[in-house]
Motif scaffolding. Sequence first.
Motif, PDB file in Angstrom:
ATOM      1  N   MET A   1       1.010  -1.627   0.225  1.00  0.00           N
ATOM      2  CA  MET A   1       0.028   0.117  -0.334  1.00  0.00           C
ATOM      3  C   MET A   1       1.358   0.995   0.294  1.00  0.00           C
ATOM      4  O   MET A   1       1.845   1.630   1.158  1.00  0.00           O
ATOM      5  CB  MET A   1      -1.001   0.129   0.812  1.00  0.00           C
ATOM      6  N   ALA A   2       0.653   1.521  -0.840  1.00  0.00           N
ATOM      7  CA  ALA A   2       1.122   3.138  -0.886  1.00  0.00           C
ATOM      8  C   ALA A   2       0.450   3.964  -0.197  1.00  0.00           C
ATOM      9  O   ALA A   2      -0.591   4.583  -0.278  1.00  0.00           O
ATOM     10  CB  ALA A   2       0.994   3.974  -2.958  1.00  0.00           C
ATOM     11  N   THR A   3       0.889   5.639   0.721  1.00  0.00           N
ATOM     12  CA  THR A   3       0.495   6.457   1.962  1.00  0.00           C
ATOM     13  C   THR A   3       0.823   7.641   0.957  1.00  0.00           C
ATOM     14  O   THR A   3       1.864   7.980   1.455  1.00  0.00           O
ATOM     15  CB  THR A   3       0.308   6.280   2.839  1.00  0.00           C
ATOM     16  N   SER A   4       0.083   9.028   1.185  1.00  0.00           N
ATOM     17  CA  SER A   4       0.860  10.013   1.195  1.00  0.00           C
ATOM     18  C   SER A   4      -0.252  10.804   2.639  1.00  0.00           C
ATOM     19  O   SER A   4      -1.352  10.469   2.769  1.00  0.00           O
ATOM     20  CB  SER A   4       0.302  11.213  -0.108  1.00  0.00           C
ATOM     21  N   ASN A   5       0.086  11.946   3.106  1.00  0.00           N
ATOM     22  CA  ASN A   5      -0.539  12.447   3.969  1.00  0.00           C
ATOM     23  C   ASN A   5      -0.194  14.059   3.604  1.00  0.00           C
ATOM     24  O   ASN A   5       0.562  14.315   3.280  1.00  0.00           O
ATOM     25  CB  ASN A   5       0.042  12.211   5.519  1.00  0.00           C
ATOM     26  N   ALA A  45      -8.672   1.565  -2.507  1.00  0.00           N
ATOM     27  CA  ALA A  45      -7.825   3.599  -1.642  1.00  0.00           C
ATOM     28  C   ALA A  45      -9.057   4.092  -0.844  1.00  0.00           C
ATOM     29  O   ALA A  45     -10.139   2.822  -0.285  1.00  0.00           O
ATOM     30  CB  ALA A  45      -8.031   3.428  -3.732  1.00  0.00           C
ATOM     31  N   ARG A  46      -8.683   4.659   0.365  1.00  0.00           N
ATOM     32  CA  ARG A  46      -9.068   4.915   1.154  1.00  0.00           C
ATOM     33  C   ARG A  46      -8.584   5.889   1.793  1.00  0.00           C
ATOM     34  O   ARG A  46      -6.950   6.292   1.729  1.00  0.00           O
ATOM     35  CB  ARG A  46      -8.738   3.666   2.275  1.00  0.00           C
ATOM     36  N   GLN A  59      -5.585  11.644   5.223  1.00  0.00           N
ATOM     37  CA  GLN A  59      -4.584  10.238   4.867  1.00  0.00           C
ATOM     38  C   GLN A  59      -4.701   9.683   3.550  1.00  0.00           C
ATOM     39  O   GLN A  59      -5.882   9.132   4.092  1.00  0.00           O
ATOM     40  CB  GLN A  59      -3.886   9.073   6.268  1.00  0.00           C
ATOM     41  N   THR A  61      -4.108   6.263   0.829  1.00  0.00           N
ATOM     42  CA  THR A  61      -3.894   5.207   0.576  1.00  0.00           C
ATOM     43  C   THR A  61      -4.007   4.025  -0.473  1.00  0.00           C
ATOM     44  O   THR A  61      -5.238   4.435  -1.084  1.00  0.00           O
ATOM     45  CB  THR A  61      -3.839   4.082   1.641  1.00  0.00           C
ATOM     46  N   HIS A  62      -3.742   3.853  -0.856  1.00  0.00           N
ATOM     47  CA  HIS A  62      -4.115   2.894  -2.361  1.00  0.00           C
ATOM     48  C   HIS A  62      -3.004   2.215  -2.808  1.00  0.00           C
ATOM     49  O   HIS A  62      -1.596   2.145  -2.680  1.00  0.00           O
ATOM     50  CB  HIS A  62      -3.884   4.343  -4.131  1.00  0.00           C
ATOM     51  N   ALA A  65       0.844   3.492  -6.510  1.00  0.00           N
ATOM     52  CA  ALA A  65       1.574   4.346  -5.939  1.00  0.00           C
ATOM     53  C   ALA A  65       1.402   5.951  -6.528  1.00  0.00           C
ATOM     54  O   ALA A  65       0.854   6.457  -6.931  1.00  0.00           O
ATOM     55  CB  ALA A  65       2.746   4.350  -5.527  1.00  0.00           C
ATOM     56  N   LEU A  68      -2.141   7.222  -7.027  1.00  0.00           N
ATOM     57  CA  LEU A  68      -1.774   8.892  -5.757  1.00  0.00           C
ATOM     58  C   LEU A  68      -2.163   9.752  -6.203  1.00  0.00           C
ATOM     59  O   LEU A  68      -3.500  10.484  -5.781  1.00  0.00           O
ATOM     60  CB  LEU A  68      -1.039   8.084  -4.567  1.00  0.00           C
TER      61      LEU A  68
END
Length: 93
Positions: A1-5, A45-46, A59, A61-62, A65, A68
Motif C-alpha cells: 500500500m502506498a500512503t500519502s499525508n 483506496a481509502r 491520509q 492510501t492506494h 502508488a 495516488l
Amino acid sequence: MATSNATIETTEGARYLRRLCKHWSHKFAVTFDDTHGEVPFSDEARLTLEATDTTLHLQLTHVDAEALPALQQVVVDHLQRFAGDTVLTVAWA
C-alpha cells in the motif's frame, strides 16, 4: 500500500470533514463524526480524515502508488470547492 499525508492549517477542519464525508456518503460506505472520517473509495483506496481545532489531516492510501496523484487531486478539488473563496494549501508527502 502506498500512503500519502497532508495537513491543512484551518480552523474549519471539522466542517470540511463533515461536508466531504456527507458528499461521498452517497457513493461510498463512509463513516464519520466531528473529528474522524473514513472514505473507502474501493478495496484499493481509502481516505482517512482527522480534524482538530487548527488542522485537517488527510491520509490517502492506494495499492498502486502511481494512482495516488490523481486521487490526491480529486480530494483537493472537492475540499477547495467546499472551502469557497478560502484558498487551502495542501502539500502531500
